[in-house]
Design an enzyme around this catalytic site. Structure first.
Site, short mmCIF file in Angstrom:
data_model
loop_
_atom_site.label_atom_id
_atom_site.label_comp_id
_atom_site.label_asym_id
_atom_site.label_seq_id
_atom_site.Cartn_x
_atom_site.Cartn_y
_atom_site.Cartn_z
N ARG A 239 0.85 -1.19 0.00
CA ARG A 239 0.00 0.00 0.00
C ARG A 239 0.89 1.24 0.00
O ARG A 239 1.97 1.23 0.60
CB ARG A 239 -0.86 0.07 1.27
CG ARG A 239 -2.17 -0.67 1.20
CD ARG A 239 -3.15 -0.02 0.22
NE ARG A 239 -4.41 -0.73 0.15
CZ ARG A 239 -4.68 -1.76 -0.65
NH1 ARG A 239 -3.76 -2.23 -1.48
NH2 ARG A 239 -5.87 -2.34 -0.64
N GLU A 268 -1.90 7.95 -4.21
CA GLU A 268 -2.18 7.55 -5.59
C GLU A 268 -3.62 7.92 -5.98
O GLU A 268 -4.48 7.99 -5.11
CB GLU A 268 -1.93 6.03 -5.76
CG GLU A 268 -2.87 5.15 -4.97
CD GLU A 268 -2.48 3.67 -5.06
OE1 GLU A 268 -1.30 3.33 -4.88
OE2 GLU A 268 -3.39 2.85 -5.29
N HIS A 286 -0.86 0.29 -9.70
CA HIS A 286 -1.64 -0.54 -8.77
C HIS A 286 -2.37 -1.67 -9.54
O HIS A 286 -3.60 -1.75 -9.51
CB HIS A 286 -2.64 0.33 -7.99
CG HIS A 286 -3.08 -0.32 -6.70
ND1 HIS A 286 -3.41 0.39 -5.57
CD2 HIS A 286 -3.28 -1.63 -6.37
CE1 HIS A 286 -3.78 -0.43 -4.60
NE2 HIS A 286 -3.70 -1.67 -5.07
C1 8YV Z 1 -7.24 -3.94 -5.76
C2 8YV Z 1 -5.63 -4.39 -3.85
O1 8YV Z 1 -7.17 -4.00 -7.13
O2 8YV Z 1 -6.93 -6.20 -3.10
C3 8YV Z 1 -6.25 -5.23 -2.79
O3 8YV Z 1 -6.05 -4.93 -1.60
O4 8YV Z 1 -4.81 -3.58 -3.56
C4 8YV Z 1 -5.97 -4.59 -5.28
O5 8YV Z 1 -6.07 -5.95 -5.55
C5 8YV Z 1 -7.50 -2.50 -5.36
O6 8YV Z 1 -7.45 -2.30 -3.99
C6 8YV Z 1 -8.87 -2.06 -5.87
O7 8YV Z 1 -9.92 -2.47 -5.07
#
Ligand code: 8YV
Length: 330
Positions: A239, A268, A286
Site C-alpha cells: 500500500r 495515488e 496498482h
Molecule cells: C485492488 C488491492 O485491485 O486487493 C487489494 O487490496 O490492492 C488490489 O487488488 C485494489 O485495492 C482495488 O480495489
C-alpha cells in the site's frame, strides 16, 4: 421487498446481472469519479454497497447513510474502511482474500525481476533509438536467483512470494512479521524469521507485503533505507504510505539503494514527482491483482458477500463477524 444496493464503480456486467437478480441495483458503469458527498448522496436508502479501495467508508459516511448494513470491498486490503466505526454502527465489512493471492504474488515477482534486471530502463533506451551496439556492462543489474529475499509482512501473499523465491529461484528467504509463522508454514515457504534490522541489513531484495495501518505508516523511510545494502532493490506491492516516497526518491538518487519497483504510492493516483524523474525505478499503476480472471473472482466474491448477507444474514468473508450475530436481513 428487495434490498437496495449500490455498486460504486464499474464492474463486470455478469456480476451486475447476478446482483440484479437479488437487489434493486444502482450502478456506476461510466465509472464516474464521485466526491465523498456524491458517494453519500448515491448511498441514500441503500442497504449494501460494493466498494473498491478508492471509496472511503468512515464515521461521517456511516452517520449520513443510516440504512447501510454492509460494505463489500472488492479488495483484500481494507484500509479504506474505518472498521471500528463500521462495527460501532452495526455495519458489516467484507473483503476478498485468497482469490488474488497467487496473481498478486506473480506480479510481485515480475516487479522484482523487472527492477533488479533493469527491464523498464532498458526498454525505454531501446525505444528511444539509443541502442547502437552491445557492451559488457550495458544495463547490468542485480542477480535474483540465489540471492537473499527479505519479505516484510508474511500473510498469504508474502508466503506465495516466498514459495516462488525459494522453490523457483533458489533464493534464501528471510522475513519479518509481527507474529512468527508456525514451523510447518515456515518450512513450506523455506523462510526464516529475522528482526526488522537484520532483514533490512541482510537482504539483496526487499519485498513489502504488509497491510496498511497507522502503525505501518512509513515503515520504510530514510532510517530503514539507510540500513539496506547500496546494491539492494525495494519492491512495494502493499500500500502507498508504507514507504516514505520522498525519502525513497532521495535514497534512489543518492545511491543509498540501487533500484525500486513500485505498484502503490502515497496519495495515488498521484505519484511523487521525484520518483517520476528517476530511471532506476519501475512504476506500475496498482495492477498487482489485475488479470481478468482474478478481478472477476474478486468481484464475484464481493457480490456473494452482499447476497449472502442481505438475503441470508450470513457472509462469506466478513471482516467484523461479530456483526453477524446481531444481523437482521433486509
Ligand atoms: C485492488 C488491492 O485491485 O486487493 C487489494 O487490496 O490492492 C488490489 O487488488 C485494489 O485495492 C482495488 O480495489
Amino acid at each position: 421487498m428487495k434490498a437496495a444496493v449500490l455498486v460504486a464503480r464499474a464492474v463486470f456486467p455478469e456480476v451486475l446481472e447476478k446482483l440484479a437478480a437479488h437487489f434493486e441495483l444502482s450502478t456506476n458503469q461510466p465509472d464516474a469519479v464521485w466526491t465523498q458527498a456524491q458517494l453519500i448522496s448515491q448511498l441514500q436508502g441503500k442497504q449494501g454497497v460494493l466498494t473498491t479501495g478508492s471509496e472511503r467508508v468512515d464515521a461521517a459516511l456511516l452517520a449520513a447513510c443510516p440504512a447501510l448494513k454492509i460494505c463489500a470491498n472488492m479488495a483484500v486490503g481494507f484500509n479504506n474502511f474505518d472498521l471500528d466505526a463500521m462495527s460501532a454502527a452495526g455495519v458489516l465489512g467484507s473483503n476478498t482474500p485468497d482469490v488474488l493471492t497467487d496473481t498478486t504474488a506473480d506480479f510481485g515477482f515480475a516487479l522484482l525481476l523487472a527492477t533488479a534486471r533493469r527491464m523498464a530502463e532498458a526498454e525505454h533506451f531501446l525505444r528511444a533509438g539509443l541502442w547502437s551496439r552491445w557492451r559488457y556492462d550495458m544495463f547490468a543489474g542485480a542477480e535474483v536467483h540465489g540471492s537473499t529475499l527479505g519479505i516484510l509482512g508474511m500473510g498469504r501473499i508474502g508466503q506465495g512470494i516466498a514459495r516462488r523465491a525459494a522453490h523457483g529461484f533458489g533464493m534464501q528467504v528471510i522475513y519479518h512479521n509481527r507474529s512468527r509463522l508456525d514451523a510447518a508454514t515456515e518450512s513450506a515457504c523455506a523462510a526464516r524469521w529475522v528482526s526488522k534490522t537484520e532483514l533490512l541489513q541482510s537482504c539483496d531484495h526487499l519485498m513489502l507485503v504488509l497491510p496498511y495501518s497507522p502503525q505501518a505508516h512509513h515503515a520504510v523511510g530514510a532510517p530503514e533505507l539507510a540500513q539496506m545494502k547500496p546494491t539492494a532493490t525495494l519492491v512495494n506491492i502493499a500500500r502507498g504510505g508504507i514507504v516514505d516516497d520522498a525519502a525513497l526518491a532521495a535514497a534512489l538518487r543518492q545511491g543509498t539503494i540501487a533500484a525500486a519497483g513500485l505498484d502503490v504510492f502515497e496519495g495515488e493516483p498521484r505519484v511523487h514527482p521525484d520518483l517520476l524523474a528517476l530511471s532506476n525505478v519501475v512504476l506500475t499503476p496498482h495492477i498487482a491483482s489485475a488479470t481478468l480472471s482474478t478481478r472477476r473472482a474478486m468481484a464475484d466474491l464481493a457480490a456473494d458477500n452482499l447476497i449472502r448477507f442481505l438475503v441470508h444474514g450470513q457472509a462469506v468473508t466478513p471482516l467484523n463477524p461479530q456483526i453477524l450475530n446481531g444481523a437482521a436481513s433486509a
